[in-house]
Design a protein around this motif. Structure first.
Motif, PDB file in Angstrom:
ATOM      1  N   GLY A  14       0.927  -1.376  -0.011  1.00 48.04           N
ATOM      2  CA  GLY A  14       0.078   0.168   0.058  1.00 48.04           C
ATOM      3  C   GLY A  14       0.674   1.254   0.034  1.00 48.04           C
ATOM      4  O   GLY A  14       2.007   1.299   0.372  1.00 48.04           O
ATOM      5  N   GLN A  15       0.056   2.463  -0.113  1.00 51.14           N
ATOM      6  CA  GLN A  15       0.894   3.581  -0.140  1.00 51.14           C
ATOM      7  C   GLN A  15       1.433   4.337   1.124  1.00 51.14           C
ATOM      8  O   GLN A  15       2.388   4.529   1.336  1.00 51.14           O
ATOM      9  N   LYS A  16       0.488   4.031   1.993  1.00 48.01           N
ATOM     10  CA  LYS A  16       0.776   4.428   3.455  1.00 48.01           C
ATOM     11  C   LYS A  16       1.369   3.279   4.291  1.00 48.01           C
ATOM     12  O   LYS A  16       0.531   2.431   4.602  1.00 48.01           O
ATOM     13  N   LEU A  95       0.729  12.298   2.538  1.00 47.63           N
ATOM     14  CA  LEU A  95       1.638  12.122   1.084  1.00 47.63           C
ATOM     15  C   LEU A  95       0.846  13.106   0.096  1.00 47.63           C
ATOM     16  O   LEU A  95      -0.151  13.411   0.109  1.00 47.63           O
ATOM     17  N   THR A  99       4.526  16.711   2.185  1.00 47.44           N
ATOM     18  CA  THR A  99       4.648  15.350   2.832  1.00 47.44           C
ATOM     19  C   THR A  99       4.967  15.462   4.103  1.00 47.44           C
ATOM     20  O   THR A  99       5.936  16.330   4.684  1.00 47.44           O
TER      21      THR A  99
END
Length: 169
Positions: A14-16, A95, A99
């Protein structure tokens, strides 16, 4: 001679996700004559690693959070060898163009006035927490709180706050 290595490892999908950052670096400064060392390009180690006033000629500033700036190489004890190792666990809160991420770290390092005494496992240790904010028009900013566990020239590292501006630690 100088060596630097840094790796980024995502700990989940995943992104986070949590990211583990590992880094190692060391430097050795030799001389042409064993009786007269160069006063140039020595290592100035300890603190936040930000450039600023230093008492030597063209010193390279090496940060080690949890200790005062330059405490591992005080005035008159120029560093001709150093090592630094760190593990950092990061988590992004936001993000995008801006950021923001938090981090926890453990690190160790040391500096030596003589390359013959260089021992990459004789480290001054520290640990702490921090926050980084990246703004496109300003760059990277942050604050770290770190605790140095070992004595350096008779003084314990203790609790230190370090500010980061325009550089990655």
């Amino acid at each position: 001679w100088k060596f630097k290595s840094k790796t980024y490892t995502a700990l989940s999908g995943g992104q986070k996700c949590f990211v583990l950052v590992s880094r190692i670096e060391w430097g050795l400064l030799g001389s042409y004559n064993s009786y007269k060392k160069s006063p140039f390009e020595t290592y100035y180690m300890g603190g936040d690693g930000m450039s600023g006033y230093s008492s030597g000629y063209a010193e390279e500033t090496i940060g080690l959070r949890g200790y005062e700036n330059g405490s591992l190489t005080p005035w008159g004890a120029e560093g001709y060898a150093y090592t630094r190792m760190a593990l950092e666990l990061r988590y992004p809160f936001m993000l995008g163009n801006t950021t923001i991420y938090g981090l926890g770290f453990v690190e160790g390092g040391n500096a030596w006035t003589d390359t013959r005494k260089f021992n990459p496992l004789q480290l001054k240790r520290s640990a702490g927490l921090g926050v980084r904010i990246y703004l496109p028009m300003v760059g990277l900013m942050g604050i770290d709180w770190a605790y140095g566990f070992d004595k350096v020239y008779g003084t314990k590292g203790g609790s230190q706050f370090h500010f980061i501006l325009g550089q990655e630690f």
